[in-house]
Design a protein around this motif. Structure first.
Motif, PDB file in Angstrom:
ATOM      1  N   TYR A  41      16.631  31.360   8.806  1.00 22.89           N
ATOM      2  CA  TYR A  41      16.993  30.050   9.363  1.00 22.89           C
ATOM      3  C   TYR A  41      18.480  29.762   9.154  1.00 22.89           C
ATOM      4  O   TYR A  41      19.148  29.215  10.043  1.00 22.89           O
ATOM      5  CB  TYR A  41      16.148  28.946   8.716  1.00 22.89           C
ATOM      6  CG  TYR A  41      14.698  28.989   9.101  1.00 22.89           C
ATOM      7  CD1 TYR A  41      14.254  28.397  10.275  1.00 22.89           C
ATOM      8  CD2 TYR A  41      13.752  29.632   8.306  1.00 22.89           C
ATOM      9  CE1 TYR A  41      12.908  28.424  10.641  1.00 22.89           C
ATOM     10  CE2 TYR A  41      12.415  29.669   8.663  1.00 22.89           C
ATOM     11  CZ  TYR A  41      12.004  29.069   9.817  1.00 22.89           C
ATOM     12  OH  TYR A  41      10.676  29.107  10.184  1.00 22.89           O
ATOM     13  N   GLN A  42      19.008  30.104   7.983  1.00 24.93           N
ATOM     14  CA  GLN A  42      20.426  29.877   7.721  1.00 24.93           C
ATOM     15  C   GLN A  42      21.302  30.698   8.658  1.00 24.93           C
ATOM     16  O   GLN A  42      22.319  30.208   9.167  1.00 24.93           O
ATOM     17  CB  GLN A  42      20.737  30.213   6.262  1.00 24.93           C
ATOM     18  CG  GLN A  42      20.084  29.278   5.256  1.00 24.93           C
ATOM     19  CD  GLN A  42      20.286  29.742   3.825  1.00 24.93           C
ATOM     20  OE1 GLN A  42      20.850  30.809   3.571  1.00 24.93           O
ATOM     21  NE2 GLN A  42      19.809  28.934   2.871  1.00 24.93           N
ATOM     22  N   GLU A  43      20.895  31.944   8.891  1.00 23.20           N
ATOM     23  CA  GLU A  43      21.680  32.799   9.791  1.00 23.20           C
ATOM     24  C   GLU A  43      21.629  32.285  11.223  1.00 23.20           C
ATOM     25  O   GLU A  43      22.640  32.291  11.940  1.00 23.20           O
ATOM     26  CB  GLU A  43      21.154  34.227   9.727  1.00 23.20           C
ATOM     27  CG  GLU A  43      21.936  35.214  10.585  1.00 23.20           C
ATOM     28  CD  GLU A  43      21.406  36.629  10.473  1.00 23.20           C
ATOM     29  OE1 GLU A  43      21.816  37.486  11.289  1.00 23.20           O
ATOM     30  OE2 GLU A  43      20.562  36.883   9.575  1.00 23.20           O
ATOM     31  N   GLU A  84      16.763  32.645   4.620  1.00 24.59           N
ATOM     32  CA  GLU A  84      17.953  33.337   5.127  1.00 24.59           C
ATOM     33  C   GLU A  84      17.940  33.453   6.654  1.00 24.59           C
ATOM     34  O   GLU A  84      18.989  33.346   7.303  1.00 24.59           O
ATOM     35  CB  GLU A  84      18.051  34.733   4.504  1.00 24.59           C
ATOM     36  CG  GLU A  84      18.405  34.723   3.027  1.00 24.59           C
ATOM     37  CD  GLU A  84      18.581  36.128   2.486  1.00 24.59           C
ATOM     38  OE1 GLU A  84      18.568  37.086   3.308  1.00 24.59           O
ATOM     39  OE2 GLU A  84      18.715  36.278   1.259  1.00 24.59           O
ATOM     40  N   GLY A 137      23.557  28.940  11.520  1.00 27.38           N
ATOM     41  CA  GLY A 137      24.992  29.150  11.329  1.00 27.38           C
ATOM     42  C   GLY A 137      25.649  29.961  12.426  1.00 27.38           C
ATOM     43  O   GLY A 137      26.862  30.194  12.384  1.00 27.38           O
TER      44      GLY A 137
END
Length: 333
Positions: free
Chosen positions: A92-94, A90, A97
């Motif tokens: 890394y995704q945040e 999460e 993004g």
């Protein structure tokens, strides 16, 4: 009368006696020589072992811990209660993004490119100047370069803060006396461009000595006979530089540029001490951004993820540079 015959094997061929291993002093000498050869071959690896162990302990283990931290949701509450909350990718995704992250990446790449170009250009010119100066002037210039290079980063940053201070800075006073009265109270840390200008000047000032001394040392490896041959062929200064000096300097330029890219990309104390990434976080590079998001906002998992992404971006940049260098060398061959 008895007849003596030579012994044969079952196939009718003369029996061949197998050679026995030499014994005595000669065999002992050969064994000792082989043993010394094995020890000599292993000596370099044994000498490297302490450095490798220190690297694994001081760099490898913190890197592993940081990687584990990047997959956790760790803030002040988890620290106080000693909780471990795994959140997968999460963080890394945040980060990936977020448009803010990519803006910082772009800013960091431009900042690194501008600094490295200035450092290499000025450092090369000063290095060539050192090669042409007399002994006393060369010693004086080398002394100044070494003193600038040896100055601690925070001490140099503090000096630059004094120089570019808004009310009592030396730079504003000089500009005011020179006729630019509007610069009397100019805030050098008030805009993104002016802040980056001060930081760039500081980093270039700290980095040029290394490049200049390195390239001056490289010029001493050029045989003087080549310059004499070039002058006999009627070569001018520029032709002598491009045909004689530059080919010898090229490996040093590649290696030095590679080191400067890494050094500038990870520059932290200069930017943070000057203005902490301000104004309005507009001068944050990736190391500053990771620190602010992690330690400043107490979201340590996010900070660890951004720091890992910073390493990946640096690996991509340096890999592209090394690939371009290798391709150019192959084309020249």
């Amino acid at each position: 009368m008895p007849v003596h015959t030579q012994g044969t094997d079952t196939a009718g061929e003369p029996a061949v006696r197998k050679a026995e291993a030499p014994s005595g002093p000669r065999g002992t000498t050969r064994a000792a020589t082989a043993s010394r050869g094995r020890r000599a071959a292993a000596a370099p690896y044994l000498l490297l072992l302490p450095a490798l162990l220190a690297t694994l302990i001081l760099l490898g283990w913190p890197l592993v811990k940081n990687g584990m931290l990047s997959f956790q949701n760790l803030n002040a509450r988890q620290l106080i209660q000693h909780l471990t909350e795994w959140n997968g990718a999460e963080n890394y995704q945040e980060a990936l993004g977020s448009s803010e992250f990519w803006a910082v990446v772009q800013r960091t790449v431009y900042f690194t490119a501008a600094n490295v170009v200035l450092i290499m250009l000025l450092g090369t010119l000063i290095g060539l100047l050192l090669a042409r100066l007399g002994r006393r002037m060369r010693l004086l210039l080398l002394l100044g370069l070494v003193l600038a290079w040896a100055m601690p980063v925070i001490a140099a940053t503090t000096v630059y803060q004094w120089l570019f201070a808004q009310r009592f800075g030396v730079v504003n006073w000089v500009l005011d006396k020179a006729g630019w009265h509007s610069m009397a109270d100019y805030n050098w840390l008030g805009t993104q461009f002016s802040t980056f200008s001060v930081v760039t000047l500081l980093i270039v000032w700290q980095s040029v000595p290394f490049v200049a001394i390195n390239l001056y040392a490289a010029t001493t490896t050029v045989p003087k006979e080549l310059y004499e041959a070039a002058s006999l062929d009627g070569a001018n200064s520029w032709t002598s530089f491009t045909s004689v000096t530059f080919p010898f300097l090229r490996p040093f330029l590649y290696a030095t540029t590679f080191l400067e890219v890494i050094w500038v990309f990870k520059a932290f104390p200069q930017i943070f001490a000057i203005n902490e990434g301000g104004p309005d976080r507009l001068t944050e590079t990736l190391p500053i951004y990771a620190f602010v998001e992690g330690v400043g906002n107490q979201h340590y998992g996010m900070g660890a993820a951004i720091s890992f992404l910073t390493i990946l971006v640096l690996i991509v940049i340096t890999s592209y540079y090394l690939r371009a260098v290798i391709k150019q060398e192959e084309d020249e061959l």
